[in-house]
Motif scaffolding. Structure first.
Motif, PDB file in Angstrom:
ATOM      1  N   SER A 200       0.827  -1.207   0.000  1.00  0.00           N
ATOM      2  CA  SER A 200       0.000   0.000   0.000  1.00  0.00           C
ATOM      3  C   SER A 200       0.862   1.259   0.000  1.00  0.00           C
ATOM      4  O   SER A 200       0.600   2.218  -0.735  1.00  0.00           O
ATOM      5  N   GLU A 201       1.937   1.237   0.813  1.00  0.00           N
ATOM      6  CA  GLU A 201       2.832   2.389   0.903  1.00  0.00           C
ATOM      7  C   GLU A 201       3.532   2.634  -0.429  1.00  0.00           C
ATOM      8  O   GLU A 201       3.655   3.776  -0.883  1.00  0.00           O
ATOM      9  N   ALA A 202       3.990   1.552  -1.075  1.00  0.00           N
ATOM     10  CA  ALA A 202       4.689   1.703  -2.343  1.00  0.00           C
ATOM     11  C   ALA A 202       3.756   2.247  -3.426  1.00  0.00           C
ATOM     12  O   ALA A 202       4.136   3.126  -4.208  1.00  0.00           O
ATOM     13  N   GLU A 203       2.535   1.727  -3.481  1.00  0.00           N
ATOM     14  CA  GLU A 203       1.595   2.173  -4.509  1.00  0.00           C
ATOM     15  C   GLU A 203       1.205   3.637  -4.314  1.00  0.00           C
ATOM     16  O   GLU A 203       0.938   4.351  -5.282  1.00  0.00           O
ATOM     17  N   ALA A 204       1.218   4.089  -3.052  1.00  0.00           N
ATOM     18  CA  ALA A 204       0.836   5.474  -2.773  1.00  0.00           C
ATOM     19  C   ALA A 204       1.973   6.451  -3.054  1.00  0.00           C
ATOM     20  O   ALA A 204       1.737   7.576  -3.502  1.00  0.00           O
ATOM     21  N   ASP A 205       3.226   6.016  -2.804  1.00  0.00           N
ATOM     22  CA  ASP A 205       4.351   6.951  -2.825  1.00  0.00           C
ATOM     23  C   ASP A 205       5.209   6.915  -4.075  1.00  0.00           C
ATOM     24  O   ASP A 205       5.889   7.890  -4.392  1.00  0.00           O
ATOM     25  N   VAL A 206       5.230   5.769  -4.787  1.00  0.00           N
ATOM     26  CA  VAL A 206       6.150   5.644  -5.910  1.00  0.00           C
ATOM     27  C   VAL A 206       5.567   6.318  -7.148  1.00  0.00           C
ATOM     28  O   VAL A 206       4.423   6.067  -7.537  1.00  0.00           O
ATOM     29  N   ILE A 207       6.389   7.146  -7.759  1.00  0.00           N
ATOM     30  CA  ILE A 207       5.985   7.846  -8.981  1.00  0.00           C
ATOM     31  C   ILE A 207       6.386   6.989 -10.175  1.00  0.00           C
ATOM     32  O   ILE A 207       7.524   6.519 -10.257  1.00  0.00           O
ATOM     33  N   PRO A 208       5.477   6.739 -11.118  1.00  0.00           N
ATOM     34  CA  PRO A 208       5.808   5.889 -12.264  1.00  0.00           C
ATOM     35  C   PRO A 208       6.956   6.459 -13.092  1.00  0.00           C
ATOM     36  O   PRO A 208       7.093   7.680 -13.223  1.00  0.00           O
ATOM     37  N   VAL A 209       7.781   5.554 -13.624  1.00  0.00           N
ATOM     38  CA  VAL A 209       8.870   5.972 -14.505  1.00  0.00           C
ATOM     39  C   VAL A 209       8.331   6.098 -15.917  1.00  0.00           C
ATOM     40  O   VAL A 209       7.668   5.192 -16.418  1.00  0.00           O
ATOM     41  N   GLU A 210       8.588   7.213 -16.544  1.00  0.00           N
ATOM     42  CA  GLU A 210       8.063   7.431 -17.894  1.00  0.00           C
ATOM     43  C   GLU A 210       8.853   6.609 -18.907  1.00  0.00           C
ATOM     44  O   GLU A 210      10.075   6.498 -18.834  1.00  0.00           O
ATOM     45  N   GLU A 211       8.143   6.013 -19.832  1.00  0.00           N
ATOM     46  CA  GLU A 211       8.757   5.162 -20.857  1.00  0.00           C
ATOM     47  C   GLU A 211       8.537   5.808 -22.223  1.00  0.00           C
ATOM     48  O   GLU A 211       7.432   6.234 -22.544  1.00  0.00           O
ATOM     49  N   THR A 212       9.632   5.903 -22.984  1.00  0.00           N
ATOM     50  CA  THR A 212       9.536   6.523 -24.304  1.00  0.00           C
ATOM     51  C   THR A 212      10.213   5.642 -25.340  1.00  0.00           C
ATOM     52  O   THR A 212      11.421   5.380 -25.244  1.00  0.00           O
ATOM     53  N   HIS A 213       9.449   5.173 -26.324  1.00  0.00           N
ATOM     54  CA  HIS A 213       9.983   4.384 -27.433  1.00  0.00           C
ATOM     55  C   HIS A 213      10.838   3.222 -26.951  1.00  0.00           C
ATOM     56  O   HIS A 213      12.017   3.084 -27.308  1.00  0.00           O
ATOM     57  N   ALA A 223      16.675   5.598  -9.534  1.00  0.00           N
ATOM     58  CA  ALA A 223      16.137   6.359  -8.397  1.00  0.00           C
ATOM     59  C   ALA A 223      14.875   5.694  -7.847  1.00  0.00           C
ATOM     60  O   ALA A 223      14.677   5.589  -6.631  1.00  0.00           O
ATOM     61  N   SER A 224      14.005   5.216  -8.747  1.00  0.00           N
ATOM     62  CA  SER A 224      12.766   4.575  -8.286  1.00  0.00           C
ATOM     63  C   SER A 224      13.064   3.265  -7.567  1.00  0.00           C
ATOM     64  O   SER A 224      12.394   2.907  -6.599  1.00  0.00           O
TER      65      SER A 224
END
Length: 612
Positions: A200-213, A223-224
Motif C-alpha cells: 500500500s505504501e509503495a503504490e501510494a508513494d512511488v511515482i511511475p517511470v516514464e517510458e519513451t519508445h 532512483a525509483s
C-alpha cells in the motif's frame, strides 16, 4: 499440599542451581525479567527433571493430584495418546496456570509473560509454519542464544528444529498454552499485514517511470528502485517467500498488473497483484540486488542474490526473461537450513533404501536419477554424496547451476559462454583423479558417452536424466549412441522419482474407505475390505490447502543379470519394466498408493502426480 506450598517447597530444593540471565527481546530487556537455565533442553528429553523424577511423580509427591485422579488420567491417556499435562488440564484437575507453574518448578525452567511487542527480526528466525507446528514462539535473543516460549518443555524435537534452523542455542521457557497460541497467530498475522502495508505504501508513494519508445530514463529507473517503499516491498516479498516455505517466487507482468506468486509444495499460489506502475521499480531493485544490468530489458539475464534473514544466509537464483508486457522474474530460493541430506528421511521404503545405499558404495559404475524438473533429483544426489563423503574419497561435481555448497567437495559451475560445457569439463575431470563424479544432467550425446566411459574406468558416476520412468532411461541412453554392451557393463542402478504433497499434520483427519478404491488405481490389495486414509481439512498452517510439506516416491531398478541381458538386446522399456517388476521393483504409482494407505498423502494427489 497446595500449589503455593509446592512452589515454596520446590524453590527450596532448587536453591543453588546454576542460573544465567535470559536472552533479551532485541531491546535489551528480557521477556518478563525471568531467568533462564543454560542448556535447559538437556534436562527435559524424556519428560524428567534434572533430579530424575517424571512430571507425574512430581504432581503426586506435591499433592497436586491424587492417586485416584492419576489412574483416571492414565486410563484416558491410553485412548487419546495426549500429553500428561494436557490431560490433567482437560479433565479439570488443574488449571492451565497451575500446570504451568508446576512444570516450571519441576523442570526448573522459568515461566514467562509475553513482551508488548516482538521485533520482526526475531520473529523471522522461526517461520510461522514451524511456530504453529511445534507451538513455540521466539521472544528474545542475545549473543548466540534465542529465548523460545513453549507449551510443552519436553518437546526436544521442537528445540532441535529451531536450534538447527537458527544456528543458535535455544533457551526454553514455559507459558500458558492459550496465551501462546493467541500470541503466535497475532505475531505472524502482523508480519503478513506488514506485506500488505508495504504494498500500500509503495503504490501510494512511488511515482511511475516514464517510458519513451521502448527505453526508459536510466537515472529515473535507478532512483525509483532505491526509493524506501520499493526497497521495503521487495524485502517483504523475499521474507514472506522464505517464511511460507516457498521454493520459487514468480513476478509475472500482465497488461495492467504485476502478478506475484509463490510455488509452495510444488503448487503456485497467488500472493498479491501490485499496480503496473511498480513493475519497473521492483524489477530494477531485484536487478541491482543480483548485480545485473538494469538498462538491459531485451535479453534474458541470470544472477544470484545473497540475502540474510535473521541468522540465516539464503541464496536466491534469479532468472529474468523479456515477456510481452514486461520482464518476467523467477527467484529460486536456496535455503541451506531447510536442506536435509539424510537418505533415511527421504521417503525410501526399506528395500529400496538398501538397494540405493549398496549402489552408491560401489567402487565404479553409473547411477542415474530421473524425473521432471522440480522432482527432487538434486536433493537425492546431494544426499547420496553426503552419505559417501569421507576424507579418503575425492568427489567432483559438475552442475548448472551449483545450488548448494557441500563440504570437502569440489564443485564446478558450467559456463557455456566460455566453452566450459558439461562435456568439456567432464573430460578434464578424468585427469583430476576423482573417485566419485556427479554430473548435474546428461544433456547431449557427448556428455553421455564421456560419463559412461568414466563409469567403465573405475569411477562412480552419479547423474540425472529427464525420462518418465526407470526403464525409459535405458532407451534414452541407447538413443544417445552408447553401445548396448558398454551400457550394460556400466549402468548399476536407475531411480525414477516424484514429489507428493503430504497431508497437513495440523489438520489431518482419518477416515475409512473401501480398499477397492485404491485397487482400481493399481494398489495391491490385501483383502482387508476397509482401509484408513487421511485428508487435511485446511488450517492456517497449510493456508487452507490441507497439504503441508512434500515426500518423495521412488521407482528403483537395479541392473540385475536379467535386466542386463535385455539392455544388450536393446529391449523396449515395457519388457524391461515387466522383468524388473517380477524381481520386486515397485512402480511410481505403486509407491504413491502405499503412501496413501499409510496416511501420508491423498489419492487425489497421487492421481495428479503419477501416470497409469
Amino acid at each position: 499440599m497446595n500449589l503455593k506450598r509446592a512452589t515454596d517447597h520446590s524453590t527450596r530444593k532448587a536453591a543453588g542451581a546454576a542460573v544465567a540471565p535470559a536472552p533479551t527481546n532485541g531491546n535489551g530487556h528480557g521477556g518478563n525479567g525471568h531467568a533462564s537455565v543454560p542448556g535447559a533442553s538437556a534436562y527435559i528429553g524424556d519428560g524428567q527433571s534434572q533430579v530424575g523424577r517424571r512430571l507425574s511423580d512430581f504432581l503426586l509427591a506435591e499433592g497436586l493430584i491424587t492417586a485416584t485422579q492419576f489412574s483416571t488420567v492414565l486410563a484416558e491417556q491410553k485412548k487419546t495418546n495426549e500429553k500428561l499435562a494436557t490431560m490433567v488440564v482437560r479433565l479439570g484437575l488443574m488449571t492451565e496456570e497451575q500446570m504451568m507453574h508446576a512444570q516450571s518448578l519441576h523442570y526448573r525452567i522459568p515461566s514467562v509473560k509475553f513482551p508488548d511487542s516482538i521485533p520482526a527480526e526475531i520473529l523471522r528466525m522461526v517461520p510461522a509454519a514451524i511456530a504453529r507446528k511445534h507451538e513455540v514462539l521466539p521472544i528474545g535473543r542475545s549473543a548466540g542464544a534465542l529465548t523460545l516460549a513453549m507449551v510443552d518443555p519436553t518437546n526436544l524435537s521442537a528445540v532441535d528444529d529451531v536450534a538447527f534452523r537458527t544456528g543458535m542455542r535455544v533457551f526454553p521457557v514455559i507459558c500458558l498454552p492459550s496465551l501462546l497460541r493467541a500470541a503466535i497467530e497475532s505475531a505472524y498475522e502482523n508480519t503478513r499485514a506488514g506485506l500488505a502495508s508495504a504494498l500500500s505504501e509503495a503504490e501510494a508513494d512511488v511515482i511511475p517511470v516514464e517510458e519513451t519508445h521502448d527505453s526508459m530514463n536510466l537515472s529515473e529507473l535507478r532512483a525509483s528502485a532505491d526509493q524506501v517503499p520499493v526497497v521495503r516491498l521487495v524485502t517483504m516479498i523475499l521474507v514472506e517467500g522464505i517464511q511460507r516455505g516457498a521454493s520459487d517466487i514468480h513476478l509475472e507482468p500482465g497488461e495492467k498488473t504485476l502478478h506475484v506468486r509463490f510455488r509452495i509444495d510444488g503448487i503456485l499460489q497467488d500472493v498479491m497483484t501490485p499496480a503496473k506502475k511498480l513493475e519497473p521499480a521492483i524489477v530494477s531493485r531485484l536487478k541491482i540486488m543480483a548485480n545485473l544490468d538494469i538498462a538491459e530489458r531485451r535479453l534474458p539475464q541470470d544472477g544470484r542474490i545473497k540475502f540474510r534473514d535473521a541468522s540465516r544466509e539464503i541464496d536466491f537464483r534469479v532468472s529474468i526473461i523479456p515477456a510481452l508486457f514486461g520482464e518476467s522474474v523467477v527467484l529460486r530460493i536456496l535455503d541451506k537450513s531447510s536442506l536435509r541430506l539424510d537418505l533415511a528421511q527421504m521417503g525410501f521404503d526399506p528395500r529400496g533404501l538398501e538397494q540405493f545405499q549398496k549402489a552408491i558404495r560401489s567402487p565404479h559404475g553409473m547411477i542415474v536419477v530421473t524425473g521432471p524438473t522440480g522432482s527432487g533429483k538434486t536433493t537425492t544426489l546431494y544426499s547420496a554424496l553426503s552419505a559417501v563423503n569421507t576424507p579418503d574419497v575425492h568427489i567432483l561435481t559438475l552442475e548448472d547451476p551449483v545450488e548448494y555448497n557441500l563440504p570437502r567437495v569440489n564443485q564446478v559451475q558450467v559456463k557455456d559462454e566460455i566453452g566450459l560445457s558439461f562435456a568439456a569439463a567432464l573430460r578434464s575431470f578424468l585427469r583430476h583423479d576423482p573417485d566419485i563424479i556427479l554430473v548435474g544432467e546428461v544433456r547431449d550425446q557427448e556428455t553421455a558417452q564421456i560419463a559412461n566411459r568414466a563409469a567403465l574406468t573405475g569411477h562412480l558416476v552419479l547423474t540425472t536424466l529427464h525420462t518418465n520412468d526407470a526403464a525409459s532411461t535405458v532407451a534414452r541412453l541407447l538413443d544417445m549412441n552408447i553401445p548396448p554392451f558398454l551400457l550394460a557393463s556400466s549402468l548399476r542402478l536407475v531411480v525414477a522419482q516424484r514429489l507428493l504433497r503430504k497431508v497437513c499434520s495440523e489438520c489431518k483427519e482419518r477416515y475409512e474407505a473401501e480398499e477397492a478404491t485404491l485397487v482400481t488405481h493399481g494398489y495391491v490389495g490385501r483383502g482387508a475390505g476397509k482401509v484408513t486414509l487421511a485428508k487435511g481439512r485446511g488450517c492456517a498452517t497449510c493456508s487452507q490447502t490441507g497439504y503441508k510439506g512434500r515426500v518423495a516416491i521412488y521407482e528403483i531398478m537395479p541392473i540385475t543379470r536379467e535386466v542386463k541381458d535385455l539392455v544388450l538386446q536393446s529391449a523396449p522399456p515395457v519388457e524391461i519394466t515387466k522383468v524388473a517388476r517380477d524381481q520386486g521393483m515397485r512402480t511410481l504409482r505403486e509407491s504413491a498408493l502405499q503412501k496413501v494407505a499409510d496416511g501420508v498423502t491423498t489419492l487425489d494427489e497421487v492421481l495428479r502426480v503419477t501416470a497409469e
